[in-house]
Scaffold this motif. Structure first.
Motif, PDB file in Angstrom:
ATOM      1  N   LEU A 108       0.873  -1.170   0.000  1.00  0.00           N
ATOM      2  CA  LEU A 108       0.000   0.000   0.000  1.00  0.00           C
ATOM      3  C   LEU A 108       0.907   1.217   0.000  1.00  0.00           C
ATOM      4  O   LEU A 108       1.392   1.638   1.046  1.00  0.00           O
ATOM      5  CB  LEU A 108      -0.901  -0.001   1.246  1.00  0.00           C
ATOM      6  CG  LEU A 108      -1.559  -1.342   1.613  1.00  0.00           C
ATOM      7  CD1 LEU A 108      -2.409  -1.187   2.868  1.00  0.00           C
ATOM      8  CD2 LEU A 108      -2.383  -1.882   0.468  1.00  0.00           C
ATOM      9  N   GLU A 109       1.155   1.757  -1.183  1.00  0.00           N
ATOM     10  CA  GLU A 109       2.194   2.762  -1.293  1.00  0.00           C
ATOM     11  C   GLU A 109       1.678   4.053  -1.917  1.00  0.00           C
ATOM     12  O   GLU A 109       0.565   4.112  -2.440  1.00  0.00           O
ATOM     13  CB  GLU A 109       3.367   2.219  -2.113  1.00  0.00           C
ATOM     14  CG  GLU A 109       3.023   1.912  -3.561  1.00  0.00           C
ATOM     15  CD  GLU A 109       4.197   1.396  -4.352  1.00  0.00           C
ATOM     16  OE1 GLU A 109       5.221   1.085  -3.730  1.00  0.00           O
ATOM     17  OE2 GLU A 109       4.089   1.307  -5.574  1.00  0.00           O
ATOM     18  N   GLY A 110       2.528   5.076  -1.844  1.00  0.00           N
ATOM     19  CA  GLY A 110       2.182   6.352  -2.442  1.00  0.00           C
ATOM     20  C   GLY A 110       2.004   7.459  -1.429  1.00  0.00           C
ATOM     21  O   GLY A 110       1.657   8.582  -1.790  1.00  0.00           O
ATOM     22  N   VAL A 111       2.245   7.166  -0.136  1.00  0.00           N
ATOM     23  CA  VAL A 111       2.143   8.194   0.895  1.00  0.00           C
ATOM     24  C   VAL A 111       3.523   8.817   1.119  1.00  0.00           C
ATOM     25  O   VAL A 111       4.494   8.109   1.396  1.00  0.00           O
ATOM     26  CB  VAL A 111       1.635   7.605   2.225  1.00  0.00           C
ATOM     27  CG1 VAL A 111       1.666   8.670   3.320  1.00  0.00           C
ATOM     28  CG2 VAL A 111       0.221   7.091   2.062  1.00  0.00           C
ATOM     29  N   ARG A 112       3.604  10.133   1.003  1.00  0.00           N
ATOM     30  CA  ARG A 112       4.831  10.847   1.352  1.00  0.00           C
ATOM     31  C   ARG A 112       4.545  11.633   2.632  1.00  0.00           C
ATOM     32  O   ARG A 112       4.085  12.755   2.616  1.00  0.00           O
ATOM     33  CB  ARG A 112       5.254  11.764   0.210  1.00  0.00           C
ATOM     34  CG  ARG A 112       6.595  12.469   0.443  1.00  0.00           C
ATOM     35  CD  ARG A 112       7.177  12.958  -0.880  1.00  0.00           C
ATOM     36  NE  ARG A 112       6.230  13.780  -1.623  1.00  0.00           N
ATOM     37  CZ  ARG A 112       6.140  15.104  -1.485  1.00  0.00           C
ATOM     38  NH1 ARG A 112       6.925  15.740  -0.628  1.00  0.00           N
ATOM     39  NH2 ARG A 112       5.271  15.802  -2.196  1.00  0.00           N
ATOM     40  N   LEU A 113       4.818  10.957   3.751  1.00  0.00           N
ATOM     41  CA  LEU A 113       4.562  11.544   5.069  1.00  0.00           C
ATOM     42  C   LEU A 113       5.836  12.217   5.572  1.00  0.00           C
ATOM     43  O   LEU A 113       6.901  11.600   5.596  1.00  0.00           O
ATOM     44  CB  LEU A 113       4.122  10.452   6.042  1.00  0.00           C
ATOM     45  CG  LEU A 113       3.942  10.846   7.505  1.00  0.00           C
ATOM     46  CD1 LEU A 113       2.847  11.896   7.663  1.00  0.00           C
ATOM     47  CD2 LEU A 113       3.615   9.611   8.346  1.00  0.00           C
TER      48      LEU A 113
ATOM     49  N   TYR B 205      11.242  15.951   7.677  1.00  0.00           N
ATOM     50  CA  TYR B 205      11.937  14.684   7.480  1.00  0.00           C
ATOM     51  C   TYR B 205      10.920  13.594   7.131  1.00  0.00           C
ATOM     52  O   TYR B 205       9.832  13.539   7.720  1.00  0.00           O
ATOM     53  CB  TYR B 205      12.701  14.286   8.742  1.00  0.00           C
ATOM     54  CG  TYR B 205      13.914  15.150   8.980  1.00  0.00           C
ATOM     55  CD1 TYR B 205      15.170  14.778   8.516  1.00  0.00           C
ATOM     56  CD2 TYR B 205      13.799  16.367   9.658  1.00  0.00           C
ATOM     57  CE1 TYR B 205      16.278  15.575   8.716  1.00  0.00           C
ATOM     58  CE2 TYR B 205      14.911  17.176   9.866  1.00  0.00           C
ATOM     59  CZ  TYR B 205      16.147  16.776   9.390  1.00  0.00           C
ATOM     60  OH  TYR B 205      17.252  17.575   9.593  1.00  0.00           O
ATOM     61  N   PRO B 206      11.252  12.708   6.178  1.00  0.00           N
ATOM     62  CA  PRO B 206      10.297  11.662   5.790  1.00  0.00           C
ATOM     63  C   PRO B 206      10.098  10.634   6.893  1.00  0.00           C
ATOM     64  O   PRO B 206      11.052  10.267   7.591  1.00  0.00           O
ATOM     65  CB  PRO B 206      10.948  11.031   4.553  1.00  0.00           C
ATOM     66  CG  PRO B 206      12.414  11.318   4.696  1.00  0.00           C
ATOM     67  CD  PRO B 206      12.499  12.643   5.389  1.00  0.00           C
ATOM     68  N   VAL B 207       8.863  10.207   7.054  1.00  0.00           N
ATOM     69  CA  VAL B 207       8.531   9.086   7.931  1.00  0.00           C
ATOM     70  C   VAL B 207       8.326   7.895   7.003  1.00  0.00           C
ATOM     71  O   VAL B 207       7.275   7.750   6.368  1.00  0.00           O
ATOM     72  CB  VAL B 207       7.273   9.375   8.768  1.00  0.00           C
ATOM     73  CG1 VAL B 207       6.984   8.221   9.725  1.00  0.00           C
ATOM     74  CG2 VAL B 207       7.438  10.678   9.551  1.00  0.00           C
ATOM     75  N   ASP B 208       9.359   7.078   6.875  1.00  0.00           N
ATOM     76  CA  ASP B 208       9.413   6.037   5.849  1.00  0.00           C
ATOM     77  C   ASP B 208       8.716   4.768   6.338  1.00  0.00           C
ATOM     78  O   ASP B 208       9.329   3.886   6.939  1.00  0.00           O
ATOM     79  CB  ASP B 208      10.870   5.739   5.497  1.00  0.00           C
ATOM     80  CG  ASP B 208      11.009   4.764   4.331  1.00  0.00           C
ATOM     81  OD1 ASP B 208       9.970   4.396   3.746  1.00  0.00           O
ATOM     82  OD2 ASP B 208      12.143   4.367   4.012  1.00  0.00           O
ATOM     83  N   VAL B 209       7.409   4.695   6.088  1.00  0.00           N
ATOM     84  CA  VAL B 209       6.601   3.551   6.511  1.00  0.00           C
ATOM     85  C   VAL B 209       5.677   3.143   5.366  1.00  0.00           C
ATOM     86  O   VAL B 209       4.996   4.000   4.796  1.00  0.00           O
ATOM     87  CB  VAL B 209       5.750   3.885   7.752  1.00  0.00           C
ATOM     88  CG1 VAL B 209       4.961   2.663   8.195  1.00  0.00           C
ATOM     89  CG2 VAL B 209       6.616   4.385   8.894  1.00  0.00           C
TER      90      VAL B 209
END
Length: 341
Positions: free
Chosen positions: A78-83, A151-155
């Motif tokens: 489930l991708e495509g979120v840039r948090l 900063y990215p939250v890489d999840v």
């Protein structure tokens, strides 16, 4: 002589009152200083507006994501979120002040799957490492120094693909896929905040989340060749335009013995729901097994024994009764999906 002692006492009382007032002011300033350090952080998704969440609060966000099969075919991602999150500066903050985002028991399970995934194995990919559910607490994923930079939250959430047959997953646009729960802490006080990010589907997606395959996942090409329109029958069981095929079922792990269903997926013909719609509206294709046509959207029951199995089926070409289909090439697309009863 009598006035001097009295004057001395009066002066001392004034000093005592002034000191009490001074202490009161200092106490107020100290309390105000403590209150201004109880801050938290700012976050945004996909380059949107920065949203502040204060200490003790929860930042609720909702974002659509793409559902797709991963490159290694072992996970549905489930991708495509840039948090992104950043330190929320405040008066009196020091250069060494730092905020963190992490999984935490205080805010609950890091990933809560949506209704369509409750029977599936799930997990989170955090900074490139995969953690199957239940995701451990205390995994720190982002450090945010006091510099105002996001900063990215890489999840990235995922669903595990099984080694045994399972029912198909059918995701529709707008479906709730699950929720991400994280906690923000820091290195300068005991305050904390929470992030609750709800994932929804941005696309339609259907898959049997299993490594078991039909015909080794190869396309089943049904070529009826050149036929005259009048030669096409009007009944799927008696039409003479037909092609026989063998369906083979296999699972990579040995010893799997289970009943399975094979579903015929696609768009049904407008004139007969047993038929798959073709590019010519007066023509449809039927899937016949055991002397019966399997309705589009329907299924038939079969079996895997010791991780293998198979069925002989027939695809037939059918025309609308009373019609003479226009000449020319026709085509259509359907999908066979393995599941369990």
């Amino acid at each position: 002589m009598d006035r001097c002692p009295a004057g001395s006492v009066w002066v001392e009382k004034r000093r005592e009152i002034n000191m009490k007032r001074l202490y009161g002011v200092m106490g107020l300033l100290i309390l105000m200083g403590v209150a201004t350090t109880v801050r938290a952080t700012d976050c945004r998704v996909n380059g949107g507006v920065w949203t502040f969440v204060g200490a003790g609060g929860t930042l609720n966000l909702r974002v659509p994501v793409t559902v797709r099969l991963g490159a290694d075919r072992t996970r549905i991602v489930l991708e495509g979120v840039r948090l992104e999150c950043r330190f929320s500066g405040f008066g009196g903050s020091q250069p060494w002040y730092t905020d963190y985002w992490a999984t935490s028991a205080r805010v609950g399970p890091a990933w809560v799957p949506g209704p369509k995934f409750t029977r599936e194995g799930t997990g989170l990919r955090i900074n490139g490492t995969h953690y199957n559910s239940p995701v451990p607490n205390g995994i720190r994923m982002t450090t945010m120094p006091n510099n105002g930079v996001g900063y990215p939250v890489d999840v990235t959430p995922y669903i595990l693909v099984r080694n045994s047959p399972t029912n198909p997953i059918d995701v529709r646009i707008g479906d709730v896929l699950g929720g991400l729960n994280l906690e923000q802490t820091n290195n300068y006080n005991t305050g904390s905040a929470a992030l609750a990010l709800t994932y929804t589907a941005a696309n339609n997606f259907s898959i049997s989340p299993s490594t078991c395959t039909i015909n080794n996942n190869n396309p089943i090409d049904i070529d009826f060749g050149n036929v005259h329109q009048r030669a096409i029958g009007t009944d799927p069981l008696t039409t003479t335009i037909r092609r026989d095929r063998r369906l083979t079922y296999s699972c990579p792990d040995g010893g799997i013995n289970t009943p399975i269903t094979i579903s015929y997926k696609g768009t049904p013909s407008a004139f007969d729901t047993r038929l798959l719609r073709m590019s010519n509206p007066d023509v449809g294709t039927a899937l016949v097994r055991g002397g019966s046509a399997v309705q589009v959207g329907g299924s038939f029951l079969t079996r895997i024994t010791n991780s293998g199995g198979g069925d002989d089926v027939t695809f037939t070409l059918v025309r609308r009764a009373g019609s003479l289909p226009a000449a020319g090439a026709i085509s259509g697309t359907g999908v066979l999906v393995m599941g369990v009863p």
